[in-house]
Design an enzyme around this catalytic site. Structure first.
Site, mmCIF file in Angstrom:
data_model
loop_
_atom_site.group_PDB
_atom_site.id
_atom_site.type_symbol
_atom_site.label_atom_id
_atom_site.label_comp_id
_atom_site.label_asym_id
_atom_site.label_seq_id
_atom_site.Cartn_x
_atom_site.Cartn_y
_atom_site.Cartn_z
ATOM 1 N N ARG A 160 -0.313 -2.687 0.103
ATOM 2 C CA ARG A 160 0.727 -3.102 -0.709
ATOM 3 C C ARG A 160 1.825 -2.036 -0.340
ATOM 4 N NH1 ARG A 160 3.100 0.146 -3.658
ATOM 5 N NH2 ARG A 160 1.591 0.710 -4.684
ATOM 6 N N LEU A 196 12.785 10.347 2.092
ATOM 7 C CA LEU A 196 13.310 11.043 1.039
ATOM 8 C C LEU A 196 12.819 12.306 0.970
ATOM 9 C CD1 LEU A 196 15.712 10.981 -1.117
ATOM 10 C CD2 LEU A 196 14.185 10.138 -2.911
ATOM 11 N N HIS A 233 10.659 19.834 -0.909
ATOM 12 C CA HIS A 233 11.640 19.156 -1.946
ATOM 13 C C HIS A 233 10.955 17.624 -2.262
ATOM 14 C CE1 HIS A 233 14.221 22.415 -1.605
ATOM 15 N NE2 HIS A 233 13.990 22.217 -0.304
ATOM 16 N N ILE A 282 5.780 10.342 4.680
ATOM 17 C CA ILE A 282 6.422 9.054 4.560
ATOM 18 C C ILE A 282 5.769 7.977 5.107
ATOM 19 C CG2 ILE A 282 8.543 8.223 5.629
ATOM 20 C CD1 ILE A 282 8.881 10.558 3.802
ATOM 21 N N GLU A 311 6.770 7.743 -5.831
ATOM 22 C CA GLU A 311 7.952 7.020 -6.557
ATOM 23 C C GLU A 311 7.913 7.653 -7.709
ATOM 24 O OE1 GLU A 311 9.308 4.359 -5.206
ATOM 25 O OE2 GLU A 311 8.246 4.020 -3.403
ATOM 26 N N GLY A 312 8.028 9.008 -8.092
ATOM 27 C CA GLY A 312 8.180 9.562 -9.136
ATOM 28 C C GLY A 312 6.760 9.778 -9.895
HETATM 29 P P1 FAD Z 1 6.194 18.270 -6.604
HETATM 30 O O1 FAD Z 1 7.614 17.613 -6.761
HETATM 31 O O2 FAD Z 1 6.247 19.650 -5.799
HETATM 32 O O3 FAD Z 1 5.608 18.144 -7.773
HETATM 33 C C1 FAD Z 1 4.114 18.855 -8.011
HETATM 34 C C2 FAD Z 1 3.962 18.728 -9.438
HETATM 35 O O4 FAD Z 1 4.839 19.516 -10.360
HETATM 36 C C3 FAD Z 1 4.018 17.360 -10.035
HETATM 37 O O5 FAD Z 1 2.892 17.284 -11.092
HETATM 38 C C4 FAD Z 1 5.009 17.070 -10.618
HETATM 39 O O6 FAD Z 1 5.235 16.244 -11.735
HETATM 40 C C5 FAD Z 1 5.246 18.620 -11.331
HETATM 41 N N1 FAD Z 1 6.865 19.026 -11.766
HETATM 42 C C6 FAD Z 1 7.585 18.971 -10.674
HETATM 43 N N2 FAD Z 1 9.040 19.355 -11.363
HETATM 44 C C7 FAD Z 1 8.548 19.108 -12.705
HETATM 45 C C8 FAD Z 1 9.315 19.372 -13.920
HETATM 46 N N3 FAD Z 1 10.628 19.632 -13.836
HETATM 47 N N4 FAD Z 1 8.823 19.164 -15.004
HETATM 48 C C9 FAD Z 1 7.502 18.915 -14.946
HETATM 49 N N5 FAD Z 1 6.732 18.851 -14.162
HETATM 50 C C10 FAD Z 1 7.360 19.077 -12.859
HETATM 51 N N6 FAD Z 1 8.208 10.054 -0.241
HETATM 52 C C11 FAD Z 1 9.282 9.223 0.548
HETATM 53 O O7 FAD Z 1 10.322 9.741 0.472
HETATM 54 N N7 FAD Z 1 8.895 8.105 1.224
HETATM 55 C C12 FAD Z 1 7.434 7.673 1.541
HETATM 56 O O8 FAD Z 1 7.519 6.556 1.788
HETATM 57 C C13 FAD Z 1 6.364 8.252 0.674
HETATM 58 N N8 FAD Z 1 5.394 7.904 0.582
HETATM 59 C C14 FAD Z 1 4.303 8.598 0.134
HETATM 60 C C15 FAD Z 1 2.875 8.247 0.298
HETATM 61 C C16 FAD Z 1 1.859 9.101 -0.216
HETATM 62 C C17 FAD Z 1 0.369 8.580 0.167
HETATM 63 C C18 FAD Z 1 2.206 10.023 -0.895
HETATM 64 C C19 FAD Z 1 1.196 10.920 -1.707
HETATM 65 C C20 FAD Z 1 3.493 10.446 -1.188
HETATM 66 C C21 FAD Z 1 4.584 9.642 -0.721
HETATM 67 N N9 FAD Z 1 6.029 10.132 -0.748
HETATM 68 C C22 FAD Z 1 6.855 9.551 -0.177
HETATM 69 C C23 FAD Z 1 6.253 11.591 -1.487
HETATM 70 C C24 FAD Z 1 6.425 11.292 -3.088
HETATM 71 O O9 FAD Z 1 7.223 10.675 -3.452
HETATM 72 C C25 FAD Z 1 6.291 12.833 -3.523
HETATM 73 O O10 FAD Z 1 4.982 13.224 -3.275
HETATM 74 C C26 FAD Z 1 6.436 12.958 -5.228
HETATM 75 O O11 FAD Z 1 7.711 12.452 -5.407
HETATM 76 C C27 FAD Z 1 6.146 14.048 -5.748
HETATM 77 O O12 FAD Z 1 6.656 15.154 -4.884
HETATM 78 P P2 FAD Z 1 5.757 16.619 -4.562
HETATM 79 O O13 FAD Z 1 4.632 16.113 -3.835
HETATM 80 O O14 FAD Z 1 6.622 17.293 -3.703
HETATM 81 O O15 FAD Z 1 5.260 17.194 -5.648
#
Ligand code: FAD
Length: 390
Positions: free
Chosen positions: A96, A137, A142, A169, A369-370
């Site tokens: 998906r 993204l 970040h 990604i 996706e958030g």
């Molecule tokens: P962080 O932002 O470092 O967060 C770590 C923890 O801290 C989380 O629990 C978060 O909720 C918490 N946190 C952060 N800020 C706050 C706050 N202000 N208040 C409270 N809690 C907070 N990204 C793309 O761009 N394109 C893709 O195609 C894509 N595919 C993905 C596929 C997989 C299998 C995975 C695992 C991730 C993918 N992502 C992709 C990335 C994904 O969107 C990010 O992992 C996600 O946005 C979280 O970012 P991070 O992992 O850096 O966590």
């Protein structure tokens, strides 16, 4: 009664039109033929066999960018798109994800924000599945805070020079085109990057324990030179990427319920067939409580997805409402998979059953996706008027 009849205890089937059910059934049939027999093996090996062939078949089925119009896209409704996500994710969240990233992130970005040349150059091939797209993204440093991204693009004469890296990604290493978001002198802008451009590379991320039947990659942008018209002409700032994420999150609201349904079907079948202490597991009150609670959560999740889908088709769906759906349904699906795993006992940890695969996959869906926390803060802000993000 069959398991699928029992799963429609609430009578939700009546809420869908014949056309909607026909699309759902055609996607299900494709999944049963092309994905279900192989996906546990793909997950175990961490590799989808013939991913290009599979993408083409998804294109022939008409599900790539299916809710977009023109340029070879199928022009279907939001609910039909949701049902396709549900069926694909009932097979595997990774497959998906392939479809969502292609249609809702890469194709939607080009369809919504690209120039006429971008659209004509990429969308027909992407809809047909002969070209694969990715969406860059997130960066290593970040994730939840993409506004602080470091990847940047600077002008060199008419050209752009793109420098930086993206992380996690989906589809990265197999993509023909990457939509890459970068800082510029005028704020964040989106670039359409052919992946054969010199300086672009996309090493695969290894050692994942989740979404193993999905390609996840780093994007390395080592002074990638792009022509001046590689940039999305109008959109500036986070509005660009967030508009795309909103589309994909909507699909996840449905998709998660597909994984949940697959688990629930497994739980019902197992509870009927497995006997302990001289009676089927389904005859124990504690098991019935688990099944009833899971069914309630599943039914509410489908109703919420459908409500959002009808609003999407009426053009009244807001991003806050999409956050409600993503937050509720992914959590609910994960709970359902975890509870099903307990019903299966030791078999619950085996890839012979789909449950632990869905469960591990949903850990990624919970984060991408958030994250749960971000969507909680979105809902909190909508309820209180106070932003608590920083
Ligand atoms: P962080 O932002 O470092 O967060 C770590 C923890 O801290 C989380 O629990 C978060 O909720 C918490 N946190 C952060 N800020 C706050 C706050 N202000 N208040 C409270 N809690 C907070 N990204 C793309 O761009 N394109 C893709 O195609 C894509 N595919 C993905 C596929 C997989 C299998 C995975 C695992 C991730 C993918 N992502 C992709 C990335 C994904 O969107 C990010 O992992 C996600 O946005 C979280 O970012 P991070 O992992 O850096 O966590």
């Amino acid at each position: 009664l069959s398991i699928s009849d029992r799963l429609d205890l609430a009578g939700l089937e009546d809420l869908f039109s014949e056309d909607e059910r026909a699309i759902q059934q055609s996607v299900r049939a494709m999944c049963e033929r092309r994905i279900d027999p192989y996906v546990a093996d793909w997950f175990e090996r961490g590799e989808i066999d013939d991913i290009r062939g599979l993408t083409k078949e998804l294109g022939q089925l008409g599900v790539l960018g299916m809710h977009l119009t023109g340029y070879g896209c199928a022009g279907m409704s939001g609910v039909e798109y949701g049902l396709a996500c549900m069926e694909l994710e009932a097979s595997d969240s990774g497959v998906r994800s392939l479809m969502s990233v292609q249609g809702s992130l890469a194709m939607f970005a080009i369809w919504r924000w690209g120039s006429e040349e971008h659209k004509q150059g990429w969308l027909p091939d992407m809809a047909a599945g002969t070209a694969i797209g990715c969406f860059g993204l997130t960066e290593p440093d970040h994730g939840s805070d993409p506004g602080s991204m470091r990847t940047h693009a600077r002008r060199d004469g008419d050209d752009w020079i793109l420098t930086g890296s993206k992380m996690w990604i989906t589809n990265g290493s197999v993509a023909d085109v990457a939509v890459v978001w970068a800082q510029t002198d005028e704020g964040i802008r989106g670039f359409v990057v052919p992946t054969d451009a010199p300086g672009f590379s996309a090493p695969m991320i290894k050692h994942k324990m989740s979404l193993r039947a999905s390609v996840t990659s780093e994007l390395v942008l080592d002074d990638v030179r792009l022509p001046g018209d590689a940039v999305f002409p109008e959109v500036r700032g986070l509005k660009g990427p967030l508009s795309c994420l909103n589309e994909a999150r909507y699909g996840i609201t449905w998709g998660a319920m597909g994984a949940a349904r697959s688990a629930l079907e497994t739980a019902l079948t197992y509870a009927e067939q497995r006997t302990q202490f001289g009676r089927p597991l389904g005859g124990f009150q504690l098991t019935q409580q688990k099944l009833a609670e899971m069914y309630l959560a599943y039914t509410k999740g489908v109703l919420l997805a459908l409500h959002l889908g009808r609003r999407k088709d009426a053009h009244t769906l807001t991003p806050n409402q999409v956050s409600l759906g993503k937050l509720n349904n992914v959590r609910a699906a994960l709970d359902i998979c975890r509870t099903t795993r307990t019903i299966l006992g030791a078999n619950g940890i085996s890839l012979e059953f789909p449950v632990i695969r869905h469960m591990n996959n949903l850990e990624s869906v919970l984060t991408y996706e958030g994250t749960v926390e971000m969507h909680t803060l979105v809902v909190g802000q909508a309820l209180t008027g106070e932003a608590a993000f920083r």
